[in-house]
Design a protein around this motif. Structure first.
Motif, mmCIF file in Angstrom:
data_model
loop_
_atom_site.group_PDB
_atom_site.id
_atom_site.type_symbol
_atom_site.label_atom_id
_atom_site.label_comp_id
_atom_site.label_asym_id
_atom_site.label_seq_id
_atom_site.Cartn_x
_atom_site.Cartn_y
_atom_site.Cartn_z
ATOM 1 N N UNK A 92 39.245 48.934 64.194
ATOM 2 C CA UNK A 92 40.287 48.409 63.253
ATOM 3 C C UNK A 92 40.222 46.947 63.015
ATOM 4 N N UNK A 93 40.114 46.019 63.934
ATOM 5 C CA UNK A 93 39.919 44.521 63.786
ATOM 6 C C UNK A 93 38.706 44.149 62.815
ATOM 7 N N UNK A 94 37.428 45.019 63.402
ATOM 8 C CA UNK A 94 36.122 44.661 62.552
ATOM 9 C C UNK A 94 36.277 44.937 61.240
ATOM 10 N N UNK A 95 37.105 46.308 60.774
ATOM 11 C CA UNK A 95 37.157 46.616 59.418
ATOM 12 C C UNK A 95 38.036 45.550 58.670
ATOM 13 N N UNK A 96 38.992 44.942 59.401
ATOM 14 C CA UNK A 96 39.778 43.979 58.728
ATOM 15 C C UNK A 96 39.060 42.842 58.718
ATOM 16 N N UNK A 97 38.246 42.406 59.362
ATOM 17 C CA UNK A 97 37.375 41.294 59.233
ATOM 18 C C UNK A 97 36.377 41.347 57.899
ATOM 19 N N UNK A 98 36.070 42.541 57.753
ATOM 20 C CA UNK A 98 35.224 42.707 56.571
ATOM 21 C C UNK A 98 35.805 42.858 55.285
ATOM 22 N N UNK A 99 37.193 43.285 55.484
ATOM 23 C CA UNK A 99 38.096 43.453 54.192
ATOM 24 C C UNK A 99 38.437 42.300 53.389
ATOM 25 N N UNK A 100 38.300 41.077 54.119
ATOM 26 C CA UNK A 100 38.491 39.792 53.525
ATOM 27 C C UNK A 100 37.478 39.640 52.513
ATOM 28 N N UNK A 101 36.153 39.412 52.860
ATOM 29 C CA UNK A 101 35.141 39.233 51.722
ATOM 30 C C UNK A 101 35.244 40.250 50.639
ATOM 31 N N UNK A 102 35.561 41.622 50.752
ATOM 32 C CA UNK A 102 35.496 42.550 50.050
ATOM 33 C C UNK A 102 36.568 42.402 49.004
ATOM 34 N N UNK A 103 37.865 41.868 49.174
ATOM 35 C CA UNK A 103 39.062 41.600 48.534
ATOM 36 C C UNK A 103 38.607 40.423 47.706
ATOM 37 N N UNK A 104 37.979 39.423 48.370
ATOM 38 C CA UNK A 104 37.842 38.177 47.508
ATOM 39 C C UNK A 104 36.583 38.496 46.489
ATOM 40 N N UNK A 105 35.676 39.302 46.794
ATOM 41 C CA UNK A 105 34.538 39.477 45.896
ATOM 42 C C UNK A 105 35.278 40.492 44.662
ATOM 43 N N UNK A 106 36.133 41.429 44.764
ATOM 44 C CA UNK A 106 36.581 42.127 43.919
ATOM 45 C C UNK A 106 37.825 41.139 42.979
ATOM 46 N N UNK A 107 38.351 40.175 43.583
ATOM 47 C CA UNK A 107 39.127 39.200 43.092
ATOM 48 C C UNK A 107 38.383 38.440 42.042
ATOM 49 N N UNK A 108 37.448 37.789 42.416
ATOM 50 C CA UNK A 108 36.382 37.189 41.782
ATOM 51 C C UNK A 108 35.765 37.991 40.455
ATOM 52 N N UNK A 109 35.316 38.974 40.729
ATOM 53 C CA UNK A 109 35.087 39.820 39.592
ATOM 54 C C UNK A 109 36.011 40.343 38.562
ATOM 55 N N UNK A 110 37.406 40.452 38.866
ATOM 56 C CA UNK A 110 38.508 40.741 38.042
ATOM 57 C C UNK A 110 38.675 39.627 36.974
ATOM 58 N N UNK A 111 38.559 38.132 37.636
ATOM 59 C CA UNK A 111 38.691 36.992 37.045
ATOM 60 C C UNK A 111 37.722 36.919 35.952
ATOM 61 N N UNK A 112 36.540 37.228 36.340
ATOM 62 C CA UNK A 112 35.559 37.116 35.346
ATOM 63 C C UNK A 112 35.713 37.815 34.280
ATOM 64 N N UNK A 113 35.709 39.184 34.381
ATOM 65 C CA UNK A 113 36.124 40.225 33.423
ATOM 66 C C UNK A 113 37.263 39.878 32.402
ATOM 67 N N UNK A 114 38.282 39.107 33.075
ATOM 68 C CA UNK A 114 39.449 38.687 32.431
ATOM 69 C C UNK A 114 39.006 37.567 31.377
ATOM 70 N N UNK A 115 37.993 36.575 32.052
ATOM 71 C CA UNK A 115 37.772 35.300 31.352
ATOM 72 C C UNK A 115 36.799 35.747 30.113
ATOM 73 N N UNK A 116 35.936 36.983 30.327
ATOM 74 C CA UNK A 116 35.236 37.408 29.131
ATOM 75 C C UNK A 116 35.732 38.153 28.146
ATOM 76 N N UNK A 117 37.129 38.885 28.463
ATOM 77 C CA UNK A 117 38.009 39.370 27.557
ATOM 78 C C UNK A 117 38.640 38.056 26.577
ATOM 79 N N UNK A 118 38.936 37.151 27.194
ATOM 80 C CA UNK A 118 39.740 36.164 26.537
ATOM 81 C C UNK A 118 38.747 35.438 25.708
ATOM 82 N N UNK A 119 37.463 35.242 26.021
ATOM 83 C CA UNK A 119 36.613 34.772 25.112
ATOM 84 C C UNK A 119 36.272 35.528 23.865
ATOM 85 N N UNK A 120 36.041 36.853 24.236
ATOM 86 C CA UNK A 120 35.881 37.824 23.031
ATOM 87 C C UNK A 120 36.932 37.893 21.938
ATOM 88 N N UNK A 121 38.022 37.636 22.431
ATOM 89 C CA UNK A 121 39.245 37.919 21.576
ATOM 90 C C UNK A 121 39.566 36.669 20.620
#
Length: 255
Positions: free
Chosen positions: A226-255
């Motif tokens: 459980x603790x080791x999976x939680x340790x790995x969850x942080x980088x996973x959540x951060x990468x997903x957040x970065x990708x979402x922000x990149x997608x949102x920025x691309x949508x703003x530029x295209x509109x």
């Protein structure tokens, strides 16, 4: 011009008593490590984690949060989740690694202190859904359960040519350093604080009961996983957040 409401500087007994119980568990872990009772030392850190969870929950439920309680809790956390795990890993196996061993333990301790100091400065302004950096109790949980599980158990097998055990100790030192660096990183970890105000469903309660059954059967394996999976969850959540922000920025530029 509106007057600022002064922060509550009073001392509430119940949360402070629970924090003291956690501090005692961390202190006892240090004593057990010095005496060579490493399994007891690891379990004591887990007990300190339980008290640390309870004092925060009780303070929020009873509306007895205070500046004193926050500072006292951080000082207790530094002992239980900073000094105790660092001393535990050093005395358990890192003492034979020379300079690298005590440096790995110190890096963890220093990062725990920095993480707690940063957390205190961000109280009230940070997103309550997430922690910035790996929480110190979770980092201590990885280290304590790692030793309790004896993940590098092959450290006890030696060869006439080379001591195979040191490979396991170096692996443990690397994991300890990673835990320390993640504590002071900007990686986001889910805080679970939103669960305090949500009603639990029947399925959720059933999952908790089943988890407790499995935990009681093999506590060291379940807790480390459980603790080791939680340790790995942080980088996973951060990468997903970065990708979402990149997608949102691309949508703003295209509109």
């Amino acid at each position: 011009m509106t007057e600022q409401k002064p922060r509550n500087r009073g001392i509430y007994i119940l949360p402070s008593v629970l924090t003291t119980f956690g501090l005692f568990a961390g202190f006892y872990s240090i004593i057990a490590s010095i005496n060579g009772d490493f399994t007891i030392a690891a379990i004591s850190i887990m007990v300190a984690m339980l008290w640390d969870t309870l004092d925060g929950r009780v303070a929020r439920l009873t509306n007895t949060q205070s500046a004193f309680g926050a500072e006292y809790d951080s000082l207790a956390d530094l002992v239980s989740f900073g000094l105790a795990p660092a001393l535990l890993v050093y005395l358990w196996g890192f003492s034979g690694l020379g300079r690298f061993g005590w440096l790995a333990a110190f890096v963890y301790l220093a990062c725990a202190a920095l993480r707690l100091a940063r957390f205190n400065t961000q109280v009230g302004s940070a997103d309550k859904r997430y922690f910035q950096g790996l929480p110190s109790p979770a980092a201590a949980g990885v280290i304590a359960t790692m030793i309790w599980l004896k993940i590098w158990a092959f450290a006890f097998f030696d060869s006439d040519v080379i001591s195979i055990g040191y490979i396991g100790y170096y692996l443990g030192a690397v994991i300890t350093i990673i835990c320390g660096l993640l504590m002071v990183s900007n990686v986001r970890y889910y805080s679970f604080k939103e669960l305090d105000s949500k009603k639990a469903s029947f399925r959720f309660l059933l999952a908790i009961v089943l988890s407790l059954i499995v935990l009681l059967y093999k506590p060291n394996i379940v807790l480390f996983t459980g603790f080791f999976l939680y340790l790995l969850s942080g980088p996973f959540i951060t990468i997903i957040g970065i990708n979402k922000r990149r997608i949102e920025k691309k949508k703003i530029k295209t509109t």
